[in-house]
Design a protein around this motif. Structure first.
Motif, mmCIF file in Angstrom:
data_model
loop_
_atom_site.group_PDB
_atom_site.id
_atom_site.type_symbol
_atom_site.label_atom_id
_atom_site.label_comp_id
_atom_site.label_asym_id
_atom_site.label_seq_id
_atom_site.Cartn_x
_atom_site.Cartn_y
_atom_site.Cartn_z
ATOM 1 N N ARG A 1 0.836 -1.193 0.000
ATOM 2 C CA ARG A 1 0.000 0.000 0.000
ATOM 3 C C ARG A 1 0.877 1.251 0.000
ATOM 4 O O ARG A 1 1.187 1.827 1.037
ATOM 5 C CB ARG A 1 -0.916 0.001 1.230
ATOM 6 N N ALA B 1 -10.432 1.508 -3.780
ATOM 7 C CA ALA B 1 -10.971 0.689 -2.685
ATOM 8 C C ALA B 1 -12.427 0.436 -3.006
ATOM 9 O O ALA B 1 -13.269 1.333 -2.894
ATOM 10 C CB ALA B 1 -10.824 1.395 -1.340
ATOM 11 N N ASP C 1 -3.931 6.690 5.130
ATOM 12 C CA ASP C 1 -4.994 5.846 4.600
ATOM 13 C C ASP C 1 -6.113 6.773 4.151
ATOM 14 O O ASP C 1 -6.165 7.952 4.536
ATOM 15 C CB ASP C 1 -5.492 4.865 5.675
ATOM 16 N N TRP C 2 -6.973 6.270 3.332
ATOM 17 C CA TRP C 2 -8.144 7.031 2.909
ATOM 18 C C TRP C 2 -9.317 6.071 2.771
ATOM 19 O O TRP C 2 -9.134 4.857 2.640
ATOM 20 C CB TRP C 2 -7.902 7.761 1.579
ATOM 21 N N GLY C 3 -10.524 6.608 2.837
ATOM 22 C CA GLY C 3 -11.684 5.731 2.769
ATOM 23 C C GLY C 3 -12.967 6.465 2.452
ATOM 24 O O GLY C 3 -13.002 7.694 2.318
ATOM 25 N N TYR D 1 -11.948 1.160 3.231
ATOM 26 C CA TYR D 1 -10.659 1.825 3.340
ATOM 27 C C TYR D 1 -9.652 1.180 2.416
ATOM 28 O O TYR D 1 -9.696 -0.021 2.146
ATOM 29 C CB TYR D 1 -10.162 1.806 4.795
ATOM 30 N N TRP D 2 -8.699 1.992 1.966
ATOM 31 C CA TRP D 2 -7.678 1.559 1.014
ATOM 32 C C TRP D 2 -6.701 0.589 1.661
ATOM 33 O O TRP D 2 -6.411 -0.473 1.128
ATOM 34 C CB TRP D 2 -6.958 2.807 0.493
ATOM 35 N N ALA D 3 -6.190 0.896 2.839
ATOM 36 C CA ALA D 3 -5.172 0.073 3.490
ATOM 37 C C ALA D 3 -5.748 -0.766 4.627
ATOM 38 O O ALA D 3 -5.531 -1.967 4.696
ATOM 39 C CB ALA D 3 -4.037 0.958 4.008
ATOM 40 N N ASN D 4 -6.481 -0.133 5.527
ATOM 41 C CA ASN D 4 -6.998 -0.843 6.698
ATOM 42 C C ASN D 4 -8.290 -1.566 6.329
ATOM 43 O O ASN D 4 -9.389 -1.075 6.542
ATOM 44 C CB ASN D 4 -7.240 0.137 7.849
ATOM 45 N N THR D 5 -8.154 -2.757 5.791
ATOM 46 C CA THR D 5 -9.325 -3.525 5.372
ATOM 47 C C THR D 5 -10.070 -4.134 6.548
ATOM 48 O O THR D 5 -11.144 -4.714 6.373
ATOM 49 C CB THR D 5 -8.910 -4.643 4.401
ATOM 50 N N TRP E 1 -2.278 1.538 8.556
ATOM 51 C CA TRP E 1 -2.321 2.417 7.395
ATOM 52 C C TRP E 1 -1.264 1.995 6.363
ATOM 53 O O TRP E 1 -0.350 1.219 6.652
ATOM 54 C CB TRP E 1 -2.056 3.867 7.799
ATOM 55 N N GLY E 2 -1.411 2.559 5.161
ATOM 56 C CA GLY E 2 -0.384 2.400 4.143
ATOM 57 C C GLY E 2 0.629 3.534 4.220
ATOM 58 O O GLY E 2 0.790 4.178 5.267
#
Length: 970
Positions: free
Chosen positions: A717, A748, A897-899, A914-918, A937-938
């Motif tokens: 990420r 995402a 991270d973003w979401g 979320y992009w990183a924290n799935t 996070w990424g």
């Protein structure tokens, strides 16, 4: 042991002493009541006599505390267990010093099981007592006939210790109403529940003795008795100076007493008696915890019970106006069912409701019993019997219940009487009498299963009515599943079947051996297992087996809450199952016998008895069509599908009403809504041939391989943020000439994201497809992540911070963007912000998720935001770098991270992506959803190259080879 035959111990002094509590060293008993003597100051102190609740003004024994002994450990080699091998077991705080001549400890309840392998609650020194030898072995067995207190010390000041100032625990604080600054601190001892403001600034309070209502001078702390000898529990004062008092007496079931300024009784409001079994009287009061008198001439009475949770409104003249019923337990728990035989009746716990289906209204009809041994009840009848039974049902987070209980229902009076029960003896409260437990010869009930039938009709478990069966090992579970249509129920290796009915309708049960651990016996005698293990399957499955154990069908299906992370929706995938909430046979159509099972995904699945996953009554929370029951509209007749129960909807109920063959569910996270399900009579079965070719299999393999490759590529990420060639126009159009060709892009789910910057601003862009509209109904900007759709940016601005940090630190922030009332709101959350103002702090707190604190939560008024679109929408934003405390240099790398938070109605969050924290998928706990977890996070890297100059970095390796004309792999 039992309250009718407790073990009693007495500490006595020659004269009254002031005692603040007790220090306790090991009690052989699970529950000990602590009483203080408030009677005669001289003469003998009687050992017996009932204790009044709390500190009733009357003389005699008064209960000041209940002590529950903690488990101890005899397994000393284990450091993890030895923490329970305490010298001092516990403390009992009286809530202040009490003047008394004696303290009485009554051990009223013994342990009913052995706890875990090493947890015991008695001496481990090898001594003998009452002919029983105590050993240090974890195999030693607890004797329920024993009762002993190892050591008790009354807590008082030690020699030479300076006493605390009275204002440390008995004081009146006077503070400035605008600033909160302390004006004066006066020594004053008042009772609890205790102060009320009157007209012209008058202050009234409850005396510490709880005998009188006092008028208090807030300048000096001086008090005068206004209403004498009224035994106040809680008070309120109206704008006309009338003093309303709820008394301690009669266990809190008295009406409200209204007194004039001269202390004389004017009138009463409400009726005495409390909420007794039988028809409901809304004017009767019980367990009143608060009163409030308003300027409109009403008195509001708040009760502290759970069944029902209630506020009652009276006029000042005593006229009853209305009652307001409170919410259900967390997760819709606590119950809720409809009488299938008389659908105009419904139950929530011990409360029976009258339901008007045509008008969509309900009212409390009555109370089933003083208390119930089960919170969730289902109506049941047996062919050939005139009786209606209410049976306990596991309709929440577990598919089994520790014991099953059968009540005989009287539809005329609206009351029930317990008539039978079976299951684990350690959990069934009515067995906790000396007469019943003495049958075990000192063994604990937790080592036995039991069967009870009320042969003498008194509604109590008599010693001759209970049959105990020893478990093979004490740790065995003797729990049972749902009752079947013959009033039987299954447990591990056993079915409790009705052998006969006594003349009054009491069922008498016998044990029948079973193969495996099924949850329910179906109508043809086969056995259904929910998320269990059966021969031929390695994992958890739903399965039906013949009575002899042969498996007829199985389907992969897991169970459990799994925290706030649940697998996303996928056709045919069954996870996070809770319990069987419905067992029916369709009145029309081809479904036949079927089950309804609910899950923590929000999905309520419908299974046929012959193994078809036929439908979803309610959808998975991440299903593309799912929506939730929200506050926007709830009129009768409103069509609700496609509906999801959402996450952590622990309770569920499904039934067919027999008079009209309608299907009904009870759902609602904070309320009990009755919803009709239509269309089940339209199911049809058919037979067809399906051919699967080698080409089909190869295509499926290639598709799966591609999915695995894509998942592997997404593990890294890393997002690149590049400087722009000019200022990006914030207009909702993601123009390639502004953002570059894919620079700083990530995806995402249905959302894609772009990030860029110039010298003064951070530019953000979200493009979201098919999950709009982007609306939020929130009235509190701090809670916009709970009240509708929103966009998220999580960023750590400190380049020196550890990328693996699990808790947020200085520089970590959350940026939330929402669209409220047609305008954007941008909220900055900073958990650690030295120098922040006190009024900028905010705390999210829940019982399940704990506490999440922010030093600073503010609106960013200089941010620019633009929105275009509805179901598909684009949001562009420009955030001043100074507002974020962000200084950008080429090569800077930060955690980020973003979401996207989606919503179907602008009131509730449907899904978090979320992009990183799935793992951040849960939408049911405010404190958890507010929390920043930077270790999940990424990474975000800033470069000094524009999007066009950096195109080669984004190209495939083969393109780089060709562009550079290299023979070797770069």
């Amino acid at each position: 042991l039992g309250r009718e035959n407790p073990g009693i111990y007495l500490m006595e002094w020659d004269q009254p002493v002031r005692v603040g509590g007790l220090a306790i060293k090991e009690i052989d008993g699970a529950v000990t009541e602590v009483d203080v003597w408030q009677g005669a100051p001289a003469g003998p102190v009687p050992l017996d006599g009932e204790a009044l609740e709390r500190r009733d003004p009357a003389d005699g024994w008064h209960t000041v505390a209940v002590y529950r002994q903690h488990r101890r450990s005899a397994y000393h080699p284990s450091p993890g267990m030895n923490v329970f091998a305490r010298y001092l077991d516990g403390m009992v705080d009286f809530g202040g010093e009490v003047e008394t001549r004696a303290i009485r400890l009554r051990v009223v309840e013994q342990w009913l099981d052995h706890g875990d392998r090493n947890a015991e609650c008695r001496r481990h020194d090898g001594r003998s007592e009452h002919g029983v030898h105590y050993t240090q072995s974890h195999t030693a067995r607890l004797d329920t006939r024993l009762c002993r207190i190892e050591g008790v010390a009354a807590l008082q000041f030690l020699d030479g210790e300076a006493p605390s100032a009275p204002t440390a625990f008995e004081r009146l604080e006077v503070r400035d109403g605008a600033t909160g600054d302390l004006i004066r601190d006066l020594p004053l001892a008042l009772g609890w529940h205790g102060m009320a403001g009157g007209p012209d600034g008058a202050l009234f309070a409850i005396a510490k003795s709880h005998r009188n209502v006092l008028r208090v001078d807030p300048a000096t702390g001086a008090t005068t008795v206004t209403v004498p000898d009224c035994a106040p529990n809680t008070i309120a004062v109206g704008p006309d100076g009338v003093i309303y008092v709820h008394r301690w007496s009669n266990r809190g079931t008295d009406p409200i007493h209204a007194y004039g300024a001269d202390g004389k009784l004017l009138r009463t409001l409400g009726r005495p008696g409390g909420h007794r079994p039988g028809p409901w009287d809304a004017e009767q009061l019980e367990n009143v915890v608060a009163l409030a008198a308003d300027r409109g001439g009403s008195l509001w009475v708040v009760e502290g019970g759970d069944y029902p949770r209630r506020i009652a409104q009276f006029r000042a003249d005593g006229t009853f106006v209305k009652e307001i019923l409170g919410n259900t337990y967390y997760g819709g728990g606590g119950g809720g069912s409809v009488n299938r035989y008389r659908p105009e009746r419904a139950w929530y716990g011990r409360v029976e409701f009258e339901v008007d289906w045509a008008k969509g209204r309900s009212r409390v009809r009555g109370i089933l019993a003083e208390s119930l041994a089960a919170s969730d009840l289902v109506a049941a009848r047996v062919a050939g019997s005139p009786h209606t039974y209410l049976v306990s049902a596991p309709h929440s987070m577990e598919a089994r219940q520790a014991y099953g209980i059968v009540y005989l229902y009287d539809g005329t009076s609206g009351t029930v009487r317990p008539v039978a029960a079976m299951g684990d003896a350690g959990g069934f409260g009515p067995l906790r009498t000396s007469q019943v437990i003495s049958k075990l010869g000192g063994e604990v009930p937790g080592g036995f299963s039991f069967v009870w039938s009320d042969r003498d009709g008194d509604g109590k478990a008599g010693p001759d009515e209970v049959e105990f069966t020893a478990k093979s090992t004490p740790s065995d579970r003797a729990s049972v599943g749902r009752f079947d249509n013959e009033l039987g129920c299954c447990g591990p290796g056993v079915r409790y079947a009705v052998k006969e009915f006594l003349p009054g309708g009491v069922p008498v049960y016998e044990r029948q051996p079973l193969a495996g651990s099924p949850h329910l016996r179906l109508d043809d005698g086969s056995l259904f297992t929910l998320s269990g293990r059966v021969p031929g399957d390695e994992g958890e499955v739903n399965a039906v087996s013949a009575a002899g154990g042969d498996v007829r069908w199985s389907y992969p299906a897991s169970a459990g809450v799994s925290g706030l992370h649940i697998p996303p929706w996928e056709p045919g995938r069954v996870t996070n199952q809770f319990a069987i909430i419905g067992h029916e046979t369709a009145a029309a159509g081809d479904l036949g016998e079927f089950l309804v099972i609910h899950a923590n995904t929000g999905e309520w699945n419908l299974w046929t008895a012959d193994g078809l996953l036929a439908a979803q009554v309610l959808l998975h929370k991440t299903h593309p069509m799912a929506r939730f029951i929200g506050p926007a509209e709830a009129r009768p007749g409103l069509r609700l599908d496609p509906l999801s129960a959402n996450q952590e909807h622990f309770h569920g109920f499904f039934t067919r009403t027999e008079p009209d063959n309608r299907y009904v569910i009870a759902a609602g996270l904070t309320h009990m809504s009755l919803i009709e399900v239509v269309g089940l009579d339209r199911f049809r079965r058919f037979v067809a041939d399906v051919t699967v070719t080698a080409a089909d299999l190869e295509a499926a393999r290639q598709w799966e391989a591609g999915r695995v490759r894509g998942r592997a590529q997404r593990q890294e990420r890393l997002l690149i943020a590049k400087p722009t060639k000019g200022r990006i126009a914030v207009d909702g159009d993601r123009a390639p000439h502004e953002w570059g060709d894919g620079a700083g892009a990530a995806t995402a789910g249905p959302a894609s994201f772009l990030i860029a910057h110039d010298d003064a601003r951070l530019y953000l862009c979200w493009n979201v497809r098919g999950v709009g509209p982007f609306t939020n109904s929130g009235g509190e900007y701090q809670r916009l992540f709970k009240t509708g759709a929103a966009l998220d940016l999580l960023l750590g601005t400190d380049p020196k911070a550890d990328m693996a940090r699990r808790t947020p630190g200085r520089g970590d922030l959350r940026l939330l963007i929402a669209w409220v009332d047609g305008k954007p709101q941008v909220v900055l959350y900073q958990p650690v912000a030295p120098g922040a103002r006190p009024d900028e702090a905010w705390v999210a707190r829940t019982e399940a998720g704990g506490e999440t604190r922010f030093d600073r939560v503010v609106l960013l008024n200089r941010a620019e935001v633009a929105l275009k679109g509805e179901s598909d929408f684009t949001v562009e934003a420009a955030i001043p770098l100074a507002d974020l405390g962000l200084k950008i240099q080429p090569g800077l790398e930060l955690a980020m991270d973003w979401g996207v938070l989606t919503s179907a109605d602008g009131h509730q969050v449907k899904e978090r992506l979320y992009w990183a924290n799935t793992l951040a998928t849960g939408t049911s706990d405010e404190a958890v959803e507010a929390r920043l977890e930077p270790h999940l996070w990424g990474r975000l890297r800033f470069t000094g190259e524009t999007a066009v100059e950096d195109a080669l970095e984004q190209a495939a390796p083969s393109a780089i080879d060709e562009a550079l004309d290299l023979d070797e792999e770069p």
